[in-house]
Every structure is written in structure tokens, then in C-alpha cells.
Scaffold this motif. Structure first.
Motif, PDB file in Angstrom:
ATOM      1  N   GLY A  13      -3.225   1.997   0.975  1.00 59.44           N
ATOM      2  CA  GLY A  13      -2.488   2.634  -0.103  1.00 59.44           C
ATOM      3  C   GLY A  13      -1.872   3.965   0.285  1.00 59.44           C
ATOM      4  O   GLY A  13      -1.296   4.655  -0.540  1.00 59.44           O
ATOM      5  N   GLU A  14      -1.984   4.365   1.569  1.00 61.98           N
ATOM      6  CA  GLU A  14      -1.434   5.645   2.033  1.00 61.98           C
ATOM      7  C   GLU A  14       0.075   5.724   1.832  1.00 61.98           C
ATOM      8  O   GLU A  14       0.615   6.766   1.513  1.00 61.98           O
ATOM      9  CB  GLU A  14      -1.736   5.846   3.522  1.00 61.98           C
ATOM     10  CG  GLU A  14      -3.132   6.276   3.814  1.00 61.98           C
ATOM     11  CD  GLU A  14      -3.332   6.443   5.312  1.00 61.98           C
ATOM     12  OE1 GLU A  14      -2.347   6.642   6.049  1.00 61.98           O
ATOM     13  OE2 GLU A  14      -4.485   6.359   5.740  1.00 61.98           O
ATOM     14  N   ASN A  15       0.759   4.638   2.050  1.00 61.67           N
ATOM     15  CA  ASN A  15       2.218   4.635   2.001  1.00 61.67           C
ATOM     16  C   ASN A  15       2.751   4.342   0.609  1.00 61.67           C
ATOM     17  O   ASN A  15       3.934   4.053   0.450  1.00 61.67           O
ATOM     18  CB  ASN A  15       2.778   3.611   2.992  1.00 61.67           C
ATOM     19  CG  ASN A  15       2.361   3.915   4.407  1.00 61.67           C
ATOM     20  OD1 ASN A  15       2.248   5.080   4.782  1.00 61.67           O
ATOM     21  ND2 ASN A  15       2.123   2.889   5.189  1.00 61.67           N
ATOM     22  N   ASP A  16       1.891   4.421  -0.383  1.00 59.87           N
ATOM     23  CA  ASP A  16       2.307   4.105  -1.742  1.00 59.87           C
ATOM     24  C   ASP A  16       2.839   5.330  -2.489  1.00 59.87           C
ATOM     25  O   ASP A  16       3.109   5.257  -3.669  1.00 59.87           O
ATOM     26  CB  ASP A  16       1.131   3.507  -2.538  1.00 59.87           C
ATOM     27  CG  ASP A  16       0.774   2.130  -2.050  1.00 59.87           C
ATOM     28  OD1 ASP A  16       1.549   1.553  -1.280  1.00 59.87           O
ATOM     29  OD2 ASP A  16      -0.295   1.633  -2.455  1.00 59.87           O
ATOM     30  N   LYS A  17       3.002   6.476  -1.782  1.00 57.68           N
ATOM     31  CA  LYS A  17       3.502   7.676  -2.433  1.00 57.68           C
ATOM     32  C   LYS A  17       4.935   7.455  -2.887  1.00 57.68           C
ATOM     33  O   LYS A  17       5.741   6.861  -2.175  1.00 57.68           O
ATOM     34  CB  LYS A  17       3.447   8.872  -1.477  1.00 57.68           C
ATOM     35  CG  LYS A  17       2.035   9.326  -1.170  1.00 57.68           C
ATOM     36  CD  LYS A  17       2.054  10.548  -0.312  1.00 57.68           C
ATOM     37  CE  LYS A  17       1.997  10.078   1.127  1.00 57.68           C
ATOM     38  NZ  LYS A  17       2.034  11.138   2.109  1.00 57.68           N
ATOM     39  N   LYS A  18       5.238   7.949  -4.046  1.00 59.13           N
ATOM     40  CA  LYS A  18       6.586   7.814  -4.599  1.00 59.13           C
ATOM     41  C   LYS A  18       7.491   8.823  -3.891  1.00 59.13           C
ATOM     42  O   LYS A  18       7.183  10.018  -3.866  1.00 59.13           O
ATOM     43  CB  LYS A  18       6.530   8.083  -6.098  1.00 59.13           C
ATOM     44  CG  LYS A  18       7.690   7.573  -6.860  1.00 59.13           C
ATOM     45  CD  LYS A  18       7.436   7.721  -8.343  1.00 59.13           C
ATOM     46  CE  LYS A  18       8.537   7.046  -9.117  1.00 59.13           C
ATOM     47  NZ  LYS A  18       8.335   7.155 -10.547  1.00 59.13           N
ATOM     48  N   PRO A  19       8.617   8.363  -3.314  1.00 62.86           N
ATOM     49  CA  PRO A  19       9.494   9.308  -2.622  1.00 62.86           C
ATOM     50  C   PRO A  19      10.204  10.227  -3.618  1.00 62.86           C
ATOM     51  O   PRO A  19      10.431   9.864  -4.763  1.00 62.86           O
ATOM     52  CB  PRO A  19      10.495   8.404  -1.900  1.00 62.86           C
ATOM     53  CG  PRO A  19      10.485   7.131  -2.666  1.00 62.86           C
ATOM     54  CD  PRO A  19       9.096   7.010  -3.235  1.00 62.86           C
ATOM     55  N   SER A  20      10.541  11.395  -3.123  1.00 62.54           N
ATOM     56  CA  SER A  20      11.253  12.366  -3.948  1.00 62.54           C
ATOM     57  C   SER A  20      12.637  11.827  -4.297  1.00 62.54           C
ATOM     58  O   SER A  20      13.257  11.112  -3.505  1.00 62.54           O
ATOM     59  CB  SER A  20      11.384  13.678  -3.173  1.00 62.54           C
ATOM     60  OG  SER A  20      12.347  14.512  -3.778  1.00 62.54           O
TER      61      SER A  20
END
Length: 184
Positions: free
Chosen positions: A166-173
Motif C-alpha cells: 500500500g506504499e504507492n497508494d498515496k494520492k498525487p498532488s
């Protein structure tokens, strides 16, 4: 239960008019042809045995209650190795039938016309047409519901399976897309 007789792999017809309030005990067992047809219908390697002990009795005025225990031995393909996996089915069940058009088959609702469903409550009665019920079809349906959809040979695990952290699940700006945009 409105099926063509040819598509039902296991059948045992019960005359509704002959059923009394006192339960009748019935033992039914699938023959070799029925076992092959069940294996095809269930998409399993083979069905090595299927039998059921039933109690059939009158329910309320026009209904019929079929209660019993179904046991079966099947062979499925392992979802990992495709090797044969033997499985045993042992299920208790109960099904109520009422004539088509019976008030007992209607789903209760409230004043707003909404259906009230209790997931832990009893199932709605099935309807039947004519003067027979196919108890064999009921047995086959409850056995089919007990089949493991993902059979796995004991001790076998999926190789090379990586669980997503789930590390890459951050919502991009919202501005990240504009960062690489250049004016020409």
C-alpha cells in the motif's frame, strides 16, 4: 423450481397430494449416470458419491417441508497445481415449498412498499407448479452450495505471490501533473 427435466442431473419426484403432516423418511442416492451428470453440472473432476436422508412433511395448509442431510464425495482440481483434490460434503438443509400464487410465498413489506429482509432469518418458500416437487434437485442444489470454489491441495501455497504493502497508494498532488508541463 421451474426447470426442464432434461437439465436436472439428479431427480427424485415427490407427489404433493401423498404427503401427510407426519414426516416421511426417504433415503435417496445418485446412480453412476447421475454422478457423471452432477460432475459436469458442478464443473468438478468427478462426483464419487451422493446420498441424502430426507424428512418430507406437510407445511401449514398447502406447503411442503423437505428437511435433511446431504453427503457427497467429490474430486476437484487444485487451483494452484491442478492436481486432484478430494473433498467431502456434509450439509444439513431445510426447504419449504408452496403452490404458485400462494400468499405464503410473498415477501413481507412495510407501509412504504419496501421489502424487509432478515439475512439471518429463514429463506422464503420456493414455489412449485402442478402436484410434484423435485426433492433430488433440492439435494443437488444444497450440495453444490457447499463446494469449495477454490480447492487447494494441503500444504500448497501460491509461489511468487507478492502482497501489496500500500506504499504507492498515496494520492498525487493536483499540481504534480503540471510540474512536467513546459511552455514552448
Amino acid at each position: 423450481m421451474k426447470h426442464d427435466r432434461d437439465e436436472v442431473p439428479f431427480s427424485y419426484h415427490v407427489k404433493v397430494g401423498h404427503i401427510s403432516a407426519n414426516p416421511v423418511e426417504v433415503h435417496i442416492e445418485a446412480d453412476d449416470n447421475e454422478l457423471k451428470a452432477l460432475a459436469k453440472a458442478w464443473s468438478v473432476v468427478s462426483v464419487d458419491g451422493l446420498h441424502a436422508d430426507l424428512q418430507i412433511a406437510r407445511w401449514k395448509r398447502d406447503g411442503v417441508r423437505v428437511k435433511g442431510r446431504v453427503q457427497a464425495k467429490i474430486v476437484q482440481s487444485c487451483v494452484v497445481t491442478l492436481e486432484p483434490v478430494e473433498a467431502a460434503i456434509d450439509e444439513n438443509f431445510e426447504q419449504i415449498f408452496v403452490p404458485e400464487g400462494s400468499k405464503l410465498a410473498r415477501q413481507p413489506g412495510n407501509d412504504a412498499g419496501e421489502m424487509l429482509l432478515d439475512p439471518d432469518g429463514p429463506d422464503l418458500p420456493e414455489t412449485f407448479v402442478g402436484d410434484t416437487i423435485d426433492a433430488g434437485e433440492v439435494v443437488a442444489e444444497f450440495a453444490a452450495l457447499a463446494i469449495d470454489p477454490y480447492p487447494r491441495k494441503e500444504g500448497v501455497e501460491f509461489a511468487g505471490h507478492i502482497e501489496d504493502s500500500g506504499e504507492n497508494d498515496k494520492k498525487p498532488s493536483a499540481f504534480a501533473a503540471l510540474k512536467d508541463w513546459k511552455k514552448d
